[in-house]
Design a protein around this motif. Structure first.
Motif, PDB file in Angstrom:
ATOM      1  N   ALA A 158       0.818  -1.217   0.000  1.00  0.00           N
ATOM      2  CA  ALA A 158       0.000   0.000   0.000  1.00  0.00           C
ATOM      3  C   ALA A 158       0.849   1.264   0.000  1.00  0.00           C
ATOM      4  O   ALA A 158       0.381   2.340  -0.404  1.00  0.00           O
ATOM      5  CB  ALA A 158      -0.930   0.003   1.211  1.00  0.00           C
ATOM      6  N   GLY A 159       2.092   1.144   0.419  1.00  0.00           N
ATOM      7  CA  GLY A 159       2.958   2.308   0.519  1.00  0.00           C
ATOM      8  C   GLY A 159       3.695   2.656  -0.755  1.00  0.00           C
ATOM      9  O   GLY A 159       4.548   3.549  -0.756  1.00  0.00           O
ATOM     10  N   THR A 160       3.396   1.970  -1.848  1.00  0.00           N
ATOM     11  CA  THR A 160       4.083   2.236  -3.112  1.00  0.00           C
ATOM     12  C   THR A 160       3.135   1.987  -4.270  1.00  0.00           C
ATOM     13  O   THR A 160       2.124   1.290  -4.123  1.00  0.00           O
ATOM     14  CB  THR A 160       5.329   1.341  -3.259  1.00  0.00           C
ATOM     15  OG1 THR A 160       5.945   1.592  -4.521  1.00  0.00           O
ATOM     16  CG2 THR A 160       4.957  -0.127  -3.184  1.00  0.00           C
ATOM     17  N   ALA A 161       3.458   2.552  -5.410  1.00  0.00           N
ATOM     18  CA  ALA A 161       2.682   2.313  -6.634  1.00  0.00           C
ATOM     19  C   ALA A 161       3.576   1.705  -7.710  1.00  0.00           C
ATOM     20  O   ALA A 161       3.322   1.843  -8.893  1.00  0.00           O
ATOM     21  CB  ALA A 161       2.054   3.611  -7.131  1.00  0.00           C
ATOM     22  N   GLN A 162       4.608   1.003  -7.287  1.00  0.00           N
ATOM     23  CA  GLN A 162       5.537   0.385  -8.225  1.00  0.00           C
ATOM     24  C   GLN A 162       4.949  -0.903  -8.792  1.00  0.00           C
ATOM     25  O   GLN A 162       3.933  -1.412  -8.323  1.00  0.00           O
ATOM     26  CB  GLN A 162       6.861   0.070  -7.524  1.00  0.00           C
ATOM     27  CG  GLN A 162       7.593   1.273  -6.989  1.00  0.00           C
ATOM     28  CD  GLN A 162       8.902   0.859  -6.347  1.00  0.00           C
ATOM     29  OE1 GLN A 162       9.879   0.588  -7.042  1.00  0.00           O
ATOM     30  NE2 GLN A 162       8.939   0.813  -5.035  1.00  0.00           N
ATOM     31  N   SER A 192       0.320 -10.343 -13.125  1.00  0.00           N
ATOM     32  CA  SER A 192       1.301  -9.876 -14.106  1.00  0.00           C
ATOM     33  C   SER A 192       2.493  -9.250 -13.396  1.00  0.00           C
ATOM     34  O   SER A 192       2.324  -8.507 -12.423  1.00  0.00           O
ATOM     35  CB  SER A 192       0.670  -8.836 -15.032  1.00  0.00           C
ATOM     36  OG  SER A 192       1.667  -8.179 -15.806  1.00  0.00           O
ATOM     37  N   PRO A 193       3.718  -9.484 -13.884  1.00  0.00           N
ATOM     38  CA  PRO A 193       4.888  -8.825 -13.296  1.00  0.00           C
ATOM     39  C   PRO A 193       4.803  -7.302 -13.382  1.00  0.00           C
ATOM     40  O   PRO A 193       5.429  -6.595 -12.608  1.00  0.00           O
ATOM     41  CB  PRO A 193       6.053  -9.354 -14.129  1.00  0.00           C
ATOM     42  CG  PRO A 193       5.545 -10.614 -14.747  1.00  0.00           C
ATOM     43  CD  PRO A 193       4.087 -10.411 -14.963  1.00  0.00           C
ATOM     44  N   PHE A 194       4.031  -6.796 -14.361  1.00  0.00           N
ATOM     45  CA  PHE A 194       3.927  -5.353 -14.561  1.00  0.00           C
ATOM     46  C   PHE A 194       2.721  -4.730 -13.865  1.00  0.00           C
ATOM     47  O   PHE A 194       2.501  -3.524 -13.985  1.00  0.00           O
ATOM     48  CB  PHE A 194       3.868  -5.031 -16.054  1.00  0.00           C
ATOM     49  CG  PHE A 194       5.162  -5.304 -16.778  1.00  0.00           C
ATOM     50  CD1 PHE A 194       6.372  -5.352 -16.107  1.00  0.00           C
ATOM     51  CD2 PHE A 194       5.163  -5.515 -18.153  1.00  0.00           C
ATOM     52  CE1 PHE A 194       7.563  -5.606 -16.771  1.00  0.00           C
ATOM     53  CE2 PHE A 194       6.351  -5.752 -18.832  1.00  0.00           C
ATOM     54  CZ  PHE A 194       7.552  -5.800 -18.146  1.00  0.00           C
ATOM     55  N   ALA A 195       1.952  -5.531 -13.144  1.00  0.00           N
ATOM     56  CA  ALA A 195       0.822  -4.966 -12.399  1.00  0.00           C
ATOM     57  C   ALA A 195       1.333  -3.999 -11.338  1.00  0.00           C
ATOM     58  O   ALA A 195       2.368  -4.230 -10.718  1.00  0.00           O
ATOM     59  CB  ALA A 195       0.011  -6.080 -11.756  1.00  0.00           C
ATOM     60  N   ARG A 196       0.629  -2.910 -11.141  1.00  0.00           N
ATOM     61  CA  ARG A 196       0.988  -1.933 -10.124  1.00  0.00           C
ATOM     62  C   ARG A 196       0.384  -2.332  -8.781  1.00  0.00           C
ATOM     63  O   ARG A 196      -0.749  -2.835  -8.715  1.00  0.00           O
ATOM     64  CB  ARG A 196       0.486  -0.544 -10.514  1.00  0.00           C
ATOM     65  CG  ARG A 196       1.088  -0.012 -11.808  1.00  0.00           C
ATOM     66  CD  ARG A 196       2.494   0.504 -11.589  1.00  0.00           C
ATOM     67  NE  ARG A 196       3.113   0.962 -12.836  1.00  0.00           N
ATOM     68  CZ  ARG A 196       4.307   1.523 -12.902  1.00  0.00           C
ATOM     69  NH1 ARG A 196       5.020   1.695 -11.804  1.00  0.00           N
ATOM     70  NH2 ARG A 196       4.808   1.901 -14.065  1.00  0.00           N
ATOM     71  N   THR A 197       1.147  -2.106  -7.723  1.00  0.00           N
ATOM     72  CA  THR A 197       0.667  -2.505  -6.396  1.00  0.00           C
ATOM     73  C   THR A 197      -0.629  -1.802  -6.020  1.00  0.00           C
ATOM     74  O   THR A 197      -1.465  -2.366  -5.315  1.00  0.00           O
ATOM     75  CB  THR A 197       1.725  -2.208  -5.329  1.00  0.00           C
ATOM     76  OG1 THR A 197       2.083  -0.823  -5.390  1.00  0.00           O
ATOM     77  CG2 THR A 197       2.968  -3.055  -5.553  1.00  0.00           C
ATOM     78  N   ASN A 198      -0.818  -0.569  -6.504  1.00  0.00           N
ATOM     79  CA  ASN A 198      -2.036   0.164  -6.141  1.00  0.00           C
ATOM     80  C   ASN A 198      -3.258  -0.289  -6.920  1.00  0.00           C
ATOM     81  O   ASN A 198      -4.356   0.240  -6.722  1.00  0.00           O
ATOM     82  CB  ASN A 198      -1.827   1.667  -6.295  1.00  0.00           C
ATOM     83  CG  ASN A 198      -1.426   2.077  -7.698  1.00  0.00           C
ATOM     84  OD1 ASN A 198      -1.207   1.234  -8.572  1.00  0.00           O
ATOM     85  ND2 ASN A 198      -1.322   3.376  -7.922  1.00  0.00           N
ATOM     86  N   THR A 199      -3.075  -1.275  -7.831  1.00  0.00           N
ATOM     87  CA  THR A 199      -4.225  -1.832  -8.543  1.00  0.00           C
ATOM     88  C   THR A 199      -4.695  -3.150  -7.931  1.00  0.00           C
ATOM     89  O   THR A 199      -5.701  -3.703  -8.382  1.00  0.00           O
ATOM     90  CB  THR A 199      -3.889  -2.073 -10.024  1.00  0.00           C
ATOM     91  OG1 THR A 199      -2.899  -3.112 -10.130  1.00  0.00           O
ATOM     92  CG2 THR A 199      -3.361  -0.801 -10.680  1.00  0.00           C
TER      93      THR A 199
END
Length: 289
Positions: A158-162, A192-199
């Motif tokens: 939750a603390g990142t959008a990477q 997916s490896p490219f999914a963003r944590t904020n999603t």
């Protein structure tokens, strides 16, 4: 690169074979591997080995009041030698040997363990410190992936959008996971490896945490107890997508795909993880349509 399961297995191997021994001569074959100079590595000669430990992907031996800590990096490994060559290696040679620690065991044996590094890029590091936390890399570690709680893990995400892949391999966020096991964790969690944590919603975060613990627990159980020389093969044998480019996914049968960078690559299953879309094999990492 050795990751949490392999380094934990090496630590357990040293607990069984080195703890209780006395350090004899220490041969430094690659001067660049030693990152601390006070005290010198020679001060460990004559010390009792009392403990072996792991911090993320760092491995260490406690020798009386000091720790010999190493990070094996990408090409490093530990090799146990029952009957080492008594002749000291010549520094600066072409051998992969970086450092050798001779031991005297209670059974009057004289084995040694070698720290070796393959390849031309020498990144392995060795430190002699009073406390492991004096090693800069250890001081920066986040919670260990084997002990982090689900709540802590959720807070980290939750603390990142990477990208999720980036977060899993960031040692300052979660310690111990590298390129290989992050591929396996994401495959099991169907992310997916490219999914963003904020999603990721709460259910998906829980699935990711469960997959992380399951993959690492299984790998540790398969690795601990293995001879050090067999650990690399054991790691490869348990992989479902990592380093299996072009082979069928063991879950759905689709072809495992790869994204390559200048020094590394990662693998994934399009059907299981990206809704059938193939990730672009370039740094921009956009989805091909």
């Amino acid at each position: 690169m050795p990751e949490l399961p392999e380094v934990e297995a090496l630590a357990q191997f040293l607990r069984e074979h080195a703890v209780g021994a006395v350090v004899g001569r220490i041969d430094v074959a690659a001067l660049s591997v030693v990152k601390t100079f006070a005290p010198p590595v020679s001060v460990l000669s004559g010390c009792d080995v009392t403990e072996a430990g792991r911090w993320g992907k760092f491995l260490g031996l406690r020798c009386d009041g000091l720790w010999l800590v190493t990070h094996l990096s990408r090409g490093g490994w530990l090799r146990w030698v029952d009957e080492p060559n008594p002749t000291p290696p010549k520094p600066g040679g072409k051998s992969p040997l970086a450092l050798r620690v001779h031991l005297f065991t209670p059974a009057a044996a004289t084995p040694a363990f070698d720290l070796t590094e393959a390849g031309t890029k020498k990144r392995m590091a060795v430190y002699v410190v009073a406390q492991p936390e004096e090693v800069p890399g250890i001081a920066r570690l986040g919670p260990d992936a084997s002990t982090v709680t689900e709540g802590q893990f959720a807070d980290i995400l939750a603390g990142t959008a990477q990208r999720v892949k980036t977060v899993l391999v960031d040692q300052t966020l979660v310690a111990g996971i590298g390129n290989a096991y992050s591929d396996e964790i994401l495959h099991m969690a169907r992310i997916s490896p490219f999914a963003r944590t904020n999603t990721l919603d709460a259910e998906k975060v829980a699935e990711l945490y469960t997959a992380m613990r399951a993959i690492l627990t299984d790998a540790v159980q398969r690795s601990v107890g293995q001879d050090a020389a067999r650990l690399k093969g054991e790691k490869r044998s348990g992989m479902r997508v990592h380093a299996r480019t072009g082979l069928p996914c063991p879950v759905c049968g689709a072809t495992v795909r790869e994204v390559s960078y200048s020094e590394r690559s990662f693998q994934y299953c399009p059907t299981c993880q990206t809704g059938g879309k193939v990730l672009a094999d370039r740094r921009l990492s956009r989805l091909l349509k």
